[in-house]
Write a protein that holds these residues in place. Structure first.
Motif, PDB file in Angstrom:
ATOM      1  N   ARG A   1      89.078  79.025  58.102  1.00 26.66           N
ATOM      2  CA  ARG A   1      90.165  79.397  58.906  1.00 26.66           C
ATOM      3  C   ARG A   1      90.405  81.019  58.876  1.00 26.66           C
ATOM      4  O   ARG A   1      90.910  81.733  59.866  1.00 26.66           O
ATOM      5  CB  ARG A   1      91.543  79.008  58.427  1.00 26.66           C
ATOM      6  CG  ARG A   1      91.648  77.627  58.568  1.00 26.66           C
ATOM      7  CD  ARG A   1      93.252  77.064  58.735  1.00 26.66           C
ATOM      8  NE  ARG A   1      93.722  77.394  57.561  1.00 26.66           N
ATOM      9  CZ  ARG A   1      93.791  76.583  56.283  1.00 26.66           C
ATOM     10  NH1 ARG A   1      93.262  75.589  56.190  1.00 26.66           N
ATOM     11  NH2 ARG A   1      94.615  77.066  55.372  1.00 26.66           N
ATOM     12  N   ARG A   2      89.981  81.859  57.711  1.00 26.60           N
ATOM     13  CA  ARG A   2      90.131  83.052  57.502  1.00 26.60           C
ATOM     14  C   ARG A   2      88.822  83.975  57.849  1.00 26.60           C
ATOM     15  O   ARG A   2      88.700  85.137  57.555  1.00 26.60           O
ATOM     16  CB  ARG A   2      90.351  83.499  55.950  1.00 26.60           C
ATOM     17  CG  ARG A   2      91.987  82.827  55.698  1.00 26.60           C
ATOM     18  CD  ARG A   2      92.536  83.065  54.023  1.00 26.60           C
ATOM     19  NE  ARG A   2      93.597  82.403  53.941  1.00 26.60           N
ATOM     20  CZ  ARG A   2      94.000  82.445  52.647  1.00 26.60           C
ATOM     21  NH1 ARG A   2      93.372  82.857  51.701  1.00 26.60           N
ATOM     22  NH2 ARG A   2      95.311  81.954  52.759  1.00 26.60           N
TER      23      ARG A   2
ATOM     24  N   GLU B   1      93.892  72.162  61.263  1.00 23.82           N
ATOM     25  CA  GLU B   1      94.445  72.174  60.020  1.00 23.82           C
ATOM     26  C   GLU B   1      95.871  71.678  60.392  1.00 23.82           C
ATOM     27  O   GLU B   1      96.865  70.924  59.479  1.00 23.82           O
ATOM     28  CB  GLU B   1      94.787  73.642  59.280  1.00 23.82           C
ATOM     29  CG  GLU B   1      95.368  73.432  57.983  1.00 23.82           C
ATOM     30  CD  GLU B   1      94.247  72.578  57.021  1.00 23.82           C
ATOM     31  OE1 GLU B   1      94.824  72.103  55.949  1.00 23.82           O
ATOM     32  OE2 GLU B   1      93.141  72.484  57.407  1.00 23.82           O
TER      33      GLU B   1
ATOM     34  N   ARG C   1      88.184  74.730  53.920  1.00 24.58           N
ATOM     35  CA  ARG C   1      88.833  75.092  55.158  1.00 24.58           C
ATOM     36  C   ARG C   1      89.626  76.217  55.288  1.00 24.58           C
ATOM     37  O   ARG C   1      89.743  76.809  56.197  1.00 24.58           O
ATOM     38  CB  ARG C   1      89.696  73.639  55.199  1.00 24.58           C
ATOM     39  CG  ARG C   1      89.054  72.314  55.429  1.00 24.58           C
ATOM     40  CD  ARG C   1      89.928  71.126  56.035  1.00 24.58           C
ATOM     41  NE  ARG C   1      91.310  70.980  55.339  1.00 24.58           N
ATOM     42  CZ  ARG C   1      91.486  70.304  54.239  1.00 24.58           C
ATOM     43  NH1 ARG C   1      90.293  69.880  53.818  1.00 24.58           N
ATOM     44  NH2 ARG C   1      92.489  70.388  53.687  1.00 24.58           N
ATOM     45  N   ARG C   2      90.406  76.560  53.853  1.00 25.23           N
ATOM     46  CA  ARG C   2      91.119  77.822  54.017  1.00 25.23           C
ATOM     47  C   ARG C   2      90.193  79.061  54.335  1.00 25.23           C
ATOM     48  O   ARG C   2      90.447  79.846  55.122  1.00 25.23           O
ATOM     49  CB  ARG C   2      91.758  77.965  52.846  1.00 25.23           C
ATOM     50  CG  ARG C   2      92.746  79.066  52.640  1.00 25.23           C
ATOM     51  CD  ARG C   2      93.590  79.321  51.358  1.00 25.23           C
ATOM     52  NE  ARG C   2      94.140  78.335  51.215  1.00 25.23           N
ATOM     53  CZ  ARG C   2      94.045  77.368  50.017  1.00 25.23           C
ATOM     54  NH1 ARG C   2      93.107  77.531  48.943  1.00 25.23           N
ATOM     55  NH2 ARG C   2      94.912  76.521  49.911  1.00 25.23           N
TER      56      ARG C   2
ATOM     57  N   THR D   1      89.539  71.614  50.321  1.00 25.73           N
ATOM     58  CA  THR D   1      90.792  72.607  51.027  1.00 25.73           C
ATOM     59  C   THR D   1      90.585  73.864  50.988  1.00 25.73           C
ATOM     60  O   THR D   1      90.774  74.712  51.973  1.00 25.73           O
ATOM     61  CB  THR D   1      92.009  72.142  49.883  1.00 25.73           C
ATOM     62  OG1 THR D   1      92.235  70.835  49.971  1.00 25.73           O
ATOM     63  CG2 THR D   1      93.276  73.006  50.351  1.00 25.73           C
ATOM     64  N   LYS D   2      89.835  74.346  49.962  1.00 20.44           N
ATOM     65  CA  LYS D   2      89.367  75.643  49.635  1.00 20.44           C
ATOM     66  C   LYS D   2      88.439  76.276  50.927  1.00 20.44           C
ATOM     67  O   LYS D   2      88.390  77.348  51.410  1.00 20.44           O
ATOM     68  CB  LYS D   2      88.847  76.167  48.341  1.00 20.44           C
ATOM     69  CG  LYS D   2      90.001  76.157  47.344  1.00 20.44           C
ATOM     70  CD  LYS D   2      89.324  76.386  46.038  1.00 20.44           C
ATOM     71  CE  LYS D   2      90.796  76.119  44.871  1.00 20.44           C
ATOM     72  NZ  LYS D   2      90.116  76.454  43.508  1.00 20.44           N
TER      73      LYS D   2
ATOM     74  N   SER E   1      92.889  76.895  62.594  1.00 25.09           N
ATOM     75  CA  SER E   1      94.291  76.799  62.600  1.00 25.09           C
ATOM     76  C   SER E   1      94.739  75.636  63.150  1.00 25.09           C
ATOM     77  O   SER E   1      95.657  74.838  62.817  1.00 25.09           O
ATOM     78  CB  SER E   1      95.245  78.089  63.015  1.00 25.09           C
ATOM     79  OG  SER E   1      94.643  79.014  62.157  1.00 25.09           O
TER      80      SER E   1
END
Length: 311
Positions: A258-259, A286, A254-255, A251-252, A283
């Motif tokens: 995205r950033r 997700e 992928r975050r 999860t982290k 995005s």
């Protein structure tokens, strides 16, 4: 006569000493239970932490002196799981294969990923246990170690082996035992309403067993205490402390992607290259399966309604 009696006595003494010495010899590795570690999950994407779980589980089981880990299997879930942000299985399979490319004992299995419908974890365990039993029958004189335990079975090579088999509980003690490798979060998910069937949890802990890697902030032992099913089979649940804390999660990852942030040293280099080459996480990715009910919840709720229509 005296000489003959003396010879017999002497022989008996020598036999006694020999038996005594044999009892004192350390247990041979052939007497240890061979174990295969199986990890099921999204692997979306696979991270260095996923790989560390296998190493921690292997070290712990081998250190008990009762077990010998001969292989680790990564089994990514199929697309039908319908988890939010879950990218197509073929990408997750390829990344897992890249991550384990240099491992001599880890392999990636695609059977679960190739199923048209979501497959319960207990059925995945049963599939691999039956497969080991079949291999042992086909090669009774050959150790599984001789069959290249770390060999990767590529995506295309396993398409012919994608059909579910008739359920059969593990029996033979001479066959390597499959055990479910997981983190504390999976153990705690047993308490999420409708996510797991009670009978499935019972079969997993009673017939196969868990090797659970704990992390800071989790109290796995308390969770076992509060569950009658887990408490009853606690001897088949191995809790492994993770002293070198590692909070990497998919999860982290992928975050961060995205950033536009770096994920280097969080995933294997080949995995990072593959993600960047195919622009896998953004995005748009997700939002996959947004608003869709998770497959196990959907199935278990539906079955509960059919079994109790007045509820």
């Amino acid at each position: 006569m005296t000489s003959r009696n003396h010879t017999q006595d002497s022989s008996g003494v020598r036999g006694f000493h020999l038996d005594h010495q044999l009892q004192l010899l350390p247990m041979d590795t052939s007497e240890k239970t061979e174990v295969v570690l199986l990890a099921c999950g999204s692997f979306n994407p696979i991270t260095n932490m996923h790989l560390r779980l296998f190493e921690l589980g292997k070290d712990y089981m081998n250190a008990t002196g009762k077990y010998r880990v001969i292989k680790g299997i990564i089994s990514p879930v199929g697309d039908a799981y319908k988890k939010k942000g879950l990218i197509p299985a073929h990408h997750r399979i390829i990344m897992a294969e890249l991550a384990t490319k240099n491992s001599h004992w880890l392999e990636v299995d695609t059977w679960e990923s190739l199923q048209k419908e979501w497959v319960e974890t207990v059925k995945v365990l049963r599939h691999h246990q039956e497969k080991l039993a079949t291999d042992s029958c086909d090669h009774p004189q050959r150790s599984l170690l001789m069959d290249r335990p770390g060999r990767k079975r590529k995506w295309d090579e396993q398409k012919q082996d994608s059909s579910p088999k008739k359920p059969q509980e593990p029996k033979s003690t001479g066959v390597p035992r499959v055990k479910l490798l997981c983190g504390a979060d999976l153990l705690e998910s047993f308490n999420v309403p409708n996510l797991w069937k009670t009978e499935d949890i019972t079969q997993i802990v009673a017939n196969y067993g868990l090797i659970c890697i704990t992390r800071a902030g989790s109290d796995a032992q308390k969770f076992i205490y509060e569950s009658d099913v887990l408490w009853r089979h606690q001897s088949n649940i191995h809790l492994v402390d993770e002293w070198i804390t590692n909070d990497i999660s998919s999860t982290k990852i992928r975050r961060a992607l995205r950033r536009g942030q770096s994920i280097r040293y969080l995933v294997p280099d080949l995995v990072q290259e593959y993600i960047e080459k195919h622009d896998l996480y953004n995005s748009e990715s997700e939002d996959r399966n947004v608003g869709v009910i998770l497959a196990p919840l959907q199935r278990n709720i539906s079955e509960a309604k059919h079994s109790n229509p007045t509820a």
